[in-house]
Design a protein around this motif. Sequence first.
Motif, PDB file in Angstrom:
ATOM      1  N   ASN A  49       0.844  -1.187   0.074  1.00  0.00           N
ATOM      2  CA  ASN A  49       0.057  -0.115   0.121  1.00  0.00           C
ATOM      3  C   ASN A  49       0.759   1.201   0.033  1.00  0.00           C
ATOM      4  O   ASN A  49       0.584   2.162   0.612  1.00  0.00           O
ATOM      5  CB  ASN A  49      -0.939  -0.048   1.136  1.00  0.00           C
ATOM      6  N   THR A  50       2.061   1.225  -0.683  1.00  0.00           N
ATOM      7  CA  THR A  50       2.800   2.318  -0.819  1.00  0.00           C
ATOM      8  C   THR A  50       3.446   2.422  -2.435  1.00  0.00           C
ATOM      9  O   THR A  50       3.805   1.430  -2.834  1.00  0.00           O
ATOM     10  CB  THR A  50       4.157   2.068   0.125  1.00  0.00           C
ATOM     11  N   PRO A  51       3.396   3.806  -2.948  1.00  0.00           N
ATOM     12  CA  PRO A  51       3.798   3.565  -4.185  1.00  0.00           C
ATOM     13  C   PRO A  51       5.349   3.406  -4.352  1.00  0.00           C
ATOM     14  O   PRO A  51       6.150   3.830  -3.568  1.00  0.00           O
ATOM     15  CB  PRO A  51       3.544   5.259  -4.730  1.00  0.00           C
ATOM     16  N   LEU A  52       5.680   2.477  -5.275  1.00  0.00           N
ATOM     17  CA  LEU A  52       6.834   1.926  -5.404  1.00  0.00           C
ATOM     18  C   LEU A  52       7.289   2.067  -6.870  1.00  0.00           C
ATOM     19  O   LEU A  52       6.818   1.680  -7.819  1.00  0.00           O
ATOM     20  CB  LEU A  52       7.069   0.474  -4.882  1.00  0.00           C
ATOM     21  N   PHE A  53       8.553   2.677  -6.985  1.00  0.00           N
ATOM     22  CA  PHE A  53       9.142   3.000  -8.488  1.00  0.00           C
ATOM     23  C   PHE A  53       9.881   1.794  -8.990  1.00  0.00           C
ATOM     24  O   PHE A  53      10.609   1.266  -8.380  1.00  0.00           O
ATOM     25  CB  PHE A  53       9.997   4.218  -8.622  1.00  0.00           C
ATOM     26  N   GLN A  54       9.414   1.235 -10.117  1.00  0.00           N
ATOM     27  CA  GLN A  54       9.985  -0.032 -10.961  1.00  0.00           C
ATOM     28  C   GLN A  54      10.998   0.632 -11.883  1.00  0.00           C
ATOM     29  O   GLN A  54      10.478   1.011 -13.039  1.00  0.00           O
ATOM     30  CB  GLN A  54       8.836  -0.724 -11.359  1.00  0.00           C
ATOM     31  N   PRO A  55      12.225   0.473 -11.627  1.00  0.00           N
ATOM     32  CA  PRO A  55      13.116   1.038 -12.636  1.00  0.00           C
ATOM     33  C   PRO A  55      13.378   0.379 -13.820  1.00  0.00           C
ATOM     34  O   PRO A  55      13.667   1.152 -15.074  1.00  0.00           O
ATOM     35  CB  PRO A  55      14.687   1.129 -11.763  1.00  0.00           C
ATOM     36  N   MET A  56      13.087  -0.680 -14.064  1.00  0.00           N
ATOM     37  CA  MET A  56      13.164  -1.360 -15.380  1.00  0.00           C
ATOM     38  C   MET A  56      12.027  -1.005 -16.218  1.00  0.00           C
ATOM     39  O   MET A  56      12.073  -1.039 -17.381  1.00  0.00           O
ATOM     40  CB  MET A  56      13.004  -3.014 -15.274  1.00  0.00           C
ATOM     41  N   SER A  57      10.794  -0.914 -15.648  1.00  0.00           N
ATOM     42  CA  SER A  57       9.457  -0.547 -16.639  1.00  0.00           C
ATOM     43  C   SER A  57       9.191   0.968 -16.701  1.00  0.00           C
ATOM     44  O   SER A  57       8.490   1.256 -17.537  1.00  0.00           O
ATOM     45  CB  SER A  57       8.276  -1.541 -16.196  1.00  0.00           C
ATOM     46  N   GLY A  58       9.777   1.530 -15.606  1.00  0.00           N
ATOM     47  CA  GLY A  58       9.160   3.051 -15.488  1.00  0.00           C
ATOM     48  C   GLY A  58       7.917   3.197 -14.870  1.00  0.00           C
ATOM     49  O   GLY A  58       7.597   4.343 -14.436  1.00  0.00           O
ATOM     50  N   ASP A  59       7.408   1.882 -14.215  1.00  0.00           N
ATOM     51  CA  ASP A  59       6.043   2.107 -13.751  1.00  0.00           C
ATOM     52  C   ASP A  59       6.315   2.504 -12.302  1.00  0.00           C
ATOM     53  O   ASP A  59       7.222   2.331 -11.565  1.00  0.00           O
ATOM     54  CB  ASP A  59       5.437   0.852 -13.575  1.00  0.00           C
ATOM     55  N   THR A  60       5.036   3.167 -11.703  1.00  0.00           N
ATOM     56  CA  THR A  60       4.891   3.322 -10.159  1.00  0.00           C
ATOM     57  C   THR A  60       3.888   2.318  -9.754  1.00  0.00           C
ATOM     58  O   THR A  60       2.578   2.238 -10.274  1.00  0.00           O
ATOM     59  CB  THR A  60       4.659   4.574  -9.783  1.00  0.00           C
ATOM     60  N   LEU A  61       3.979   1.499  -8.672  1.00  0.00           N
ATOM     61  CA  LEU A  61       3.221   0.218  -8.358  1.00  0.00           C
ATOM     62  C   LEU A  61       2.840   0.365  -6.978  1.00  0.00           C
ATOM     63  O   LEU A  61       3.675   0.454  -6.234  1.00  0.00           O
ATOM     64  CB  LEU A  61       3.995  -1.018  -8.883  1.00  0.00           C
ATOM     65  N   ASN A  62       1.538   0.042  -6.705  1.00  0.00           N
ATOM     66  CA  ASN A  62       1.236   0.206  -5.362  1.00  0.00           C
ATOM     67  C   ASN A  62       0.428  -1.069  -4.991  1.00  0.00           C
ATOM     68  O   ASN A  62      -0.717  -1.663  -5.481  1.00  0.00           O
ATOM     69  CB  ASN A  62       0.102   1.415  -5.096  1.00  0.00           C
ATOM     70  N   PHE A  63       0.964  -2.044  -4.212  1.00  0.00           N
ATOM     71  CA  PHE A  63       0.702  -3.607  -4.118  1.00  0.00           C
ATOM     72  C   PHE A  63      -0.352  -3.677  -2.983  1.00  0.00           C
ATOM     73  O   PHE A  63       0.078  -3.112  -1.904  1.00  0.00           O
ATOM     74  CB  PHE A  63       1.799  -4.283  -3.734  1.00  0.00           C
ATOM     75  N   SER A  64      -1.499  -4.126  -2.942  1.00  0.00           N
ATOM     76  CA  SER A  64      -2.519  -4.268  -1.848  1.00  0.00           C
ATOM     77  C   SER A  64      -2.497  -6.008  -1.699  1.00  0.00           C
ATOM     78  O   SER A  64      -2.865  -6.145  -0.692  1.00  0.00           O
ATOM     79  CB  SER A  64      -3.828  -4.061  -2.656  1.00  0.00           C
ATOM     80  N   THR A  65      -1.730  -6.846  -2.648  1.00  0.00           N
ATOM     81  CA  THR A  65      -1.901  -8.308  -2.075  1.00  0.00           C
ATOM     82  C   THR A  65      -0.468  -8.661  -2.757  1.00  0.00           C
ATOM     83  O   THR A  65       0.042  -8.416  -3.993  1.00  0.00           O
ATOM     84  CB  THR A  65      -2.920  -8.889  -3.022  1.00  0.00           C
TER      85      THR A  65
END
Length: 248
Positions: free
Chosen positions: A49-65
Amino acid sequence: MKKTILFSLMSALVATTSFTSCQTEPEVGTVTLKFDYKWAMNGADFEMNTPLFQPMSGDTLNFSTFKHYVSNIRLMDSDSNWWSQDESYFLLDVSDPSTLTVSLDNVPAGEYIAMQIMSGVDSLRNVSGAQVGALDVANNMFWSWNTGYIFIKAEGTAPSNGDSDFRYHLGGIEAPNKAFMTRELAFNTNVTIGAEQGATVQLLSNPARLFHTYGSVTNGAMIMMPNANAAQMASDFNTWIRIGTIVN
């Protein structure tokens, strides 16, 4: 004559009793596996539940599960003999810290130099019908009797993609899309087990690795069945798992 026979029988009984009383239970201890999760290559903790930057894809991801199975755990001693933990199927749920510590009990005393661990659930147990514990279908990590278990479940939102949902349910037991993997991991320090003496082994995982080859969620924000992408994502995650610190 009768007295002689009786004396002989009593002597044999005493000798047998003395031998039995001198036997001791084998020394055993506990190996505790502590699963910790990092994000990307910067060594930061993986947080839900925290925005995390994925350097390989350039995405920001927020995991709930984020859940995944480990199973079929074995330890190799210094003589290259394997000890296996019976019925070792564990569902790790990052949202529930109590699931991230696994105890291997009754490990015979000795020096251990490596471990073997399966990421996922073996083919036999995938098709073994209703089961209990970590493999209970009530855990919502099961597709069907034909398809089997979801080995890795990753869900959340992608703020970098308009807060769109992502759901990756990764599994599969048939080649070429097999999504479980067995690896042998050498300990960086020998694990010493003795009577009433145990050890703690840290295992590190990196959920960012799911996207190492797959790339951005824009390539597909949902995988809900076995396929080549599911196998690749699972492989990228599983091949990164490694040994951390060891405390004897």
